[in-house]
Design a protein around this motif. Structure first.
Motif, PDB file in Angstrom:
ATOM      1  N   PHE A 101      44.141  36.502  35.381  1.00  0.00           N
ATOM      2  CA  PHE A 101      43.134  35.134  35.676  1.00  0.00           C
ATOM      3  C   PHE A 101      41.659  35.399  35.037  1.00  0.00           C
ATOM      4  O   PHE A 101      41.373  34.617  34.328  1.00  0.00           O
ATOM      5  CB  PHE A 101      42.770  34.865  37.322  1.00  0.00           C
ATOM      6  CG  PHE A 101      41.896  33.876  37.493  1.00  0.00           C
ATOM      7  CD1 PHE A 101      42.500  32.294  37.657  1.00  0.00           C
ATOM      8  CD2 PHE A 101      40.727  33.936  37.848  1.00  0.00           C
ATOM      9  CE1 PHE A 101      41.625  31.201  37.598  1.00  0.00           C
ATOM     10  CE2 PHE A 101      39.626  32.793  37.831  1.00  0.00           C
ATOM     11  CZ  PHE A 101      40.146  31.376  38.027  1.00  0.00           C
ATOM     12  N   ASN A 102      41.334  36.535  35.115  1.00  0.00           N
ATOM     13  CA  ASN A 102      40.117  37.003  34.185  1.00  0.00           C
ATOM     14  C   ASN A 102      40.396  37.023  32.784  1.00  0.00           C
ATOM     15  O   ASN A 102      39.524  36.392  31.974  1.00  0.00           O
ATOM     16  CB  ASN A 102      39.611  38.489  34.613  1.00  0.00           C
ATOM     17  CG  ASN A 102      39.204  38.399  35.978  1.00  0.00           C
ATOM     18  OD1 ASN A 102      38.523  37.581  36.454  1.00  0.00           O
ATOM     19  ND2 ASN A 102      39.233  39.774  36.376  1.00  0.00           N
ATOM     20  N   GLY A 103      41.539  37.198  32.368  1.00  0.00           N
ATOM     21  CA  GLY A 103      41.939  37.013  31.116  1.00  0.00           C
ATOM     22  C   GLY A 103      42.230  35.635  30.393  1.00  0.00           C
ATOM     23  O   GLY A 103      41.859  35.382  29.439  1.00  0.00           O
ATOM     24  N   PHE A 104      42.864  34.723  31.527  1.00  0.00           N
ATOM     25  CA  PHE A 104      42.751  33.565  31.069  1.00  0.00           C
ATOM     26  C   PHE A 104      41.437  32.743  31.165  1.00  0.00           C
ATOM     27  O   PHE A 104      41.307  31.838  30.029  1.00  0.00           O
ATOM     28  CB  PHE A 104      43.500  32.811  32.379  1.00  0.00           C
ATOM     29  CG  PHE A 104      43.690  31.166  32.034  1.00  0.00           C
ATOM     30  CD1 PHE A 104      44.564  30.608  31.285  1.00  0.00           C
ATOM     31  CD2 PHE A 104      42.963  30.441  32.927  1.00  0.00           C
ATOM     32  CE1 PHE A 104      44.689  29.304  30.955  1.00  0.00           C
ATOM     33  CE2 PHE A 104      42.856  28.913  32.767  1.00  0.00           C
ATOM     34  CZ  PHE A 104      43.752  28.659  31.931  1.00  0.00           C
ATOM     35  N   ALA A 105      40.435  33.168  32.023  1.00  0.00           N
ATOM     36  CA  ALA A 105      39.224  32.394  31.935  1.00  0.00           C
ATOM     37  C   ALA A 105      38.212  32.869  30.743  1.00  0.00           C
ATOM     38  O   ALA A 105      37.775  32.248  30.079  1.00  0.00           O
ATOM     39  CB  ALA A 105      38.472  32.816  33.153  1.00  0.00           C
ATOM     40  N   THR A 106      38.455  34.118  30.261  1.00  0.00           N
ATOM     41  CA  THR A 106      37.796  34.699  28.966  1.00  0.00           C
ATOM     42  C   THR A 106      38.340  34.419  27.815  1.00  0.00           C
ATOM     43  O   THR A 106      37.655  33.897  26.852  1.00  0.00           O
ATOM     44  CB  THR A 106      37.538  36.176  29.227  1.00  0.00           C
ATOM     45  OG1 THR A 106      38.793  36.891  29.414  1.00  0.00           O
ATOM     46  CG2 THR A 106      36.907  36.536  30.320  1.00  0.00           C
ATOM     47  N   THR A 203      45.490  39.409  22.804  1.00  0.00           N
ATOM     48  CA  THR A 203      45.106  41.068  23.012  1.00  0.00           C
ATOM     49  C   THR A 203      44.220  41.118  24.085  1.00  0.00           C
ATOM     50  O   THR A 203      44.374  41.910  24.926  1.00  0.00           O
ATOM     51  CB  THR A 203      44.598  41.697  21.648  1.00  0.00           C
ATOM     52  OG1 THR A 203      45.676  41.420  20.543  1.00  0.00           O
ATOM     53  CG2 THR A 203      44.212  43.017  21.729  1.00  0.00           C
ATOM     54  N   ARG A 204      43.223  40.145  24.010  1.00  0.00           N
ATOM     55  CA  ARG A 204      42.166  40.316  24.930  1.00  0.00           C
ATOM     56  C   ARG A 204      42.736  40.102  26.220  1.00  0.00           C
ATOM     57  O   ARG A 204      42.196  40.472  27.370  1.00  0.00           O
ATOM     58  CB  ARG A 204      40.820  39.579  24.821  1.00  0.00           C
ATOM     59  CG  ARG A 204      40.190  40.039  23.509  1.00  0.00           C
ATOM     60  CD  ARG A 204      39.167  39.301  23.041  1.00  0.00           C
ATOM     61  NE  ARG A 204      38.372  40.046  22.010  1.00  0.00           N
ATOM     62  CZ  ARG A 204      37.750  39.467  21.140  1.00  0.00           C
ATOM     63  NH1 ARG A 204      37.632  38.236  20.928  1.00  0.00           N
ATOM     64  NH2 ARG A 204      36.950  40.198  20.170  1.00  0.00           N
ATOM     65  N   PHE A 205      43.656  38.918  26.595  1.00  0.00           N
ATOM     66  CA  PHE A 205      44.134  38.532  27.697  1.00  0.00           C
ATOM     67  C   PHE A 205      45.022  39.706  28.380  1.00  0.00           C
ATOM     68  O   PHE A 205      44.960  40.082  29.631  1.00  0.00           O
ATOM     69  CB  PHE A 205      45.124  37.284  27.389  1.00  0.00           C
ATOM     70  CG  PHE A 205      46.076  36.995  28.734  1.00  0.00           C
ATOM     71  CD1 PHE A 205      45.417  36.308  29.721  1.00  0.00           C
ATOM     72  CD2 PHE A 205      47.166  37.511  28.857  1.00  0.00           C
ATOM     73  CE1 PHE A 205      46.191  35.956  30.860  1.00  0.00           C
ATOM     74  CE2 PHE A 205      47.911  37.304  29.885  1.00  0.00           C
ATOM     75  CZ  PHE A 205      47.490  36.530  30.793  1.00  0.00           C
ATOM     76  N   LEU A 206      45.777  40.306  27.572  1.00  0.00           N
ATOM     77  CA  LEU A 206      46.641  41.547  27.976  1.00  0.00           C
ATOM     78  C   LEU A 206      45.743  42.789  28.550  1.00  0.00           C
ATOM     79  O   LEU A 206      46.329  43.439  29.625  1.00  0.00           O
ATOM     80  CB  LEU A 206      47.419  41.935  26.952  1.00  0.00           C
ATOM     81  CG  LEU A 206      48.534  41.123  26.547  1.00  0.00           C
ATOM     82  CD1 LEU A 206      49.551  41.741  25.304  1.00  0.00           C
ATOM     83  CD2 LEU A 206      49.597  40.885  27.449  1.00  0.00           C
ATOM     84  N   LEU A 207      44.729  42.963  27.791  1.00  0.00           N
ATOM     85  CA  LEU A 207      43.604  43.917  28.449  1.00  0.00           C
ATOM     86  C   LEU A 207      42.822  43.689  29.743  1.00  0.00           C
ATOM     87  O   LEU A 207      42.902  44.524  30.572  1.00  0.00           O
ATOM     88  CB  LEU A 207      42.575  44.458  27.424  1.00  0.00           C
ATOM     89  CG  LEU A 207      43.258  44.876  26.065  1.00  0.00           C
ATOM     90  CD1 LEU A 207      42.183  45.228  24.935  1.00  0.00           C
ATOM     91  CD2 LEU A 207      43.913  46.213  26.179  1.00  0.00           C
ATOM     92  N   PHE A 208      42.746  42.490  30.043  1.00  0.00           N
ATOM     93  CA  PHE A 208      42.246  41.962  31.223  1.00  0.00           C
ATOM     94  C   PHE A 208      43.277  42.179  32.198  1.00  0.00           C
ATOM     95  O   PHE A 208      42.696  42.701  33.412  1.00  0.00           O
ATOM     96  CB  PHE A 208      41.514  40.603  31.311  1.00  0.00           C
ATOM     97  CG  PHE A 208      39.994  40.736  30.522  1.00  0.00           C
ATOM     98  CD1 PHE A 208      38.993  40.837  31.600  1.00  0.00           C
ATOM     99  CD2 PHE A 208      39.793  40.173  29.468  1.00  0.00           C
ATOM    100  CE1 PHE A 208      37.646  40.921  31.138  1.00  0.00           C
ATOM    101  CE2 PHE A 208      38.467  40.158  29.089  1.00  0.00           C
ATOM    102  CZ  PHE A 208      37.486  40.607  29.794  1.00  0.00           C
ATOM    103  N   THR A 209      44.558  41.859  31.966  1.00  0.00           N
ATOM    104  CA  THR A 209      45.547  42.045  32.600  1.00  0.00           C
ATOM    105  C   THR A 209      45.862  43.455  33.071  1.00  0.00           C
ATOM    106  O   THR A 209      46.228  43.825  34.269  1.00  0.00           O
ATOM    107  CB  THR A 209      46.783  41.390  32.213  1.00  0.00           C
ATOM    108  OG1 THR A 209      46.599  39.991  31.870  1.00  0.00           O
ATOM    109  CG2 THR A 209      48.102  41.467  33.139  1.00  0.00           C
ATOM    110  N   LEU A 210      45.737  44.311  32.149  1.00  0.00           N
ATOM    111  CA  LEU A 210      45.933  45.614  32.275  1.00  0.00           C
ATOM    112  C   LEU A 210      44.759  46.313  33.266  1.00  0.00           C
ATOM    113  O   LEU A 210      45.038  47.020  33.999  1.00  0.00           O
ATOM    114  CB  LEU A 210      45.925  46.480  30.967  1.00  0.00           C
ATOM    115  CG  LEU A 210      45.821  47.993  30.911  1.00  0.00           C
ATOM    116  CD1 LEU A 210      47.245  48.489  31.633  1.00  0.00           C
ATOM    117  CD2 LEU A 210      45.703  48.481  29.561  1.00  0.00           C
ATOM    118  N   SER A 211      43.751  45.701  33.071  1.00  0.00           N
ATOM    119  CA  SER A 211      42.577  46.181  34.217  1.00  0.00           C
ATOM    120  C   SER A 211      42.870  45.664  35.468  1.00  0.00           C
ATOM    121  O   SER A 211      42.737  46.572  36.430  1.00  0.00           O
ATOM    122  CB  SER A 211      41.247  45.612  33.618  1.00  0.00           C
ATOM    123  OG  SER A 211      40.185  46.009  34.557  1.00  0.00           O
TER     124      SER A 211
END
Length: 314
Positions: A101-106, A203-211
């Motif tokens: 959700f964070n990745g989607f928002a950002t 890439t950024r979406f996946l990193l927020f998801t990893l977090s």
């Protein structure tokens, strides 16, 4: 002086000072507790570091709240009659969804990461409080405690079975795969990354998801360590994760930093906080010292970048 030498020297100084302030600092029991607490912080710091490395003002202020909410939902699932280990998997999946959700928002909507994750920090934390009404969830089976309280050959279970494997796997991905190189290219110059046919948003979406994934795992470890799920258990962990990431050498504007330095920074911060408590240093000063370290780490990173830029010009 390289970041590795600097952090090693800082760690030695902290150990010496804390040993002088308190004779209990270097006891086996205290070091074991420090290592157990450091396991959760290490996972959060790894995720935070990669989010920061991806640039665009990347930061995840919600990691502590994700730990709280994931742990609470695990506790509620267990109280509903679900096996504690299945409930643990649920907690990890919840962390993935929260991070996504964070990745989607950002990445998709395009909200600034600071604003988006500040909002979800409040949202996730509030939801955890609403679900529990502020009452801790306990009654977990004794076997569950082995994950957070047990040891194997004198090494805490969560360090040996979770933190070290996670660090090795993510290090391999970051430094030995195409995706890892893409993270740093995106963090350095996302326009150039787009021309290189790199999917920046993905890439950024996946990193927020990893977090979020690492926060979910951290929630399971924390619940096992405390043998309870609390809505406030993640409070303040986001500050420590950010401090560790920056202290470890992750450039706040992205594109630079090594995970090895981050792991050394984990030791520095996890040694410092309990050491100050044992030495009866007021909690207000503990937060002040952490803030000073964060500012100093940012300044050190900026100084290093400026030196490299001057060398490049010459």
């Amino acid at each position: 002086m390289s970041r590795t030498y600097f952090l090693t020297l800082l760690l030695v100084m902290i150990i010496i000072i804390m040993s002088i302030l308190s004779p209990y600092f270097l006891t086996v029991q205290n070091l074991l507790e420090i290592t157990q607490f450091g396991a959760v912080i290490a996972l959060l710091a790894i995720g935070q570091s990669l989010v920061i490395a991806s640039g665009n003002g990347g930061i995840d202020l919600s990691v502590g709240s994700m730990v709280s909410l994931s742990g609470v939902l695990m506790g509620l699932a267990f109280n509903a009659g679900i096996s504690i280990w299945i409930a643990s998997i649920i907690a990890i999946l919840v962390g993935v969804l929260l991070g996504a959700f964070n990745g989607f928002a950002t990445s998709v909507i395009g909200l600034p990461p600071f604003i988006a994750t500040l909002g979800t920090m409040y949202m996730y934390g509030s939801l955890a409080l609403v679900l529990t009404k502020g009452t801790p969830i306990s009654g977990f089976p004794e076997s569950f405690g082995f994950l957070g309280q047990g040891t194997i050959l004198g090494i805490p279970t969560q360090v040996l079975l979770i933190v070290i494997p996670v660090f090795l796997i993510i290090s391999f991905i970051v430094y030995r795969t195409v995706f890892g190189r893409q993270i740093y290219l995106v963090g350095t110059n996302d326009t150039a990354a787009k021309f290189a046919n790199i999917k920046v948003k993905r890439t950024r979406f996946l990193l927020f998801t990893l977090s979020g994934l690492l926060s979910g795992i951290g929630s399971v470890i924390m619940s096992s360590w405390l043998m309870t799920a609390r809505a406030d258990v993640g409070s303040g962990l986001e500050l420590q994760a950010i401090t560790i990431a920056v202290l470890g050498g992750m450039h706040i504007f992205g594109g630079k930093g090594q995970l090895g330095g981050v792991m050394l920074a984990v030791l520095v911060v996890t040694m410092l906080s309990p050491g100050l408590q044992i030495a009866n240093i007021n909690a207000i000063w503990q937060l002040a010292i952490l803030g000073i370290i964060l500012i100093g780490a940012v300044a050190l990173n900026q100084y290093s970048s400026n030196r490299l830029s001057l060398k490049a010009i010459k």
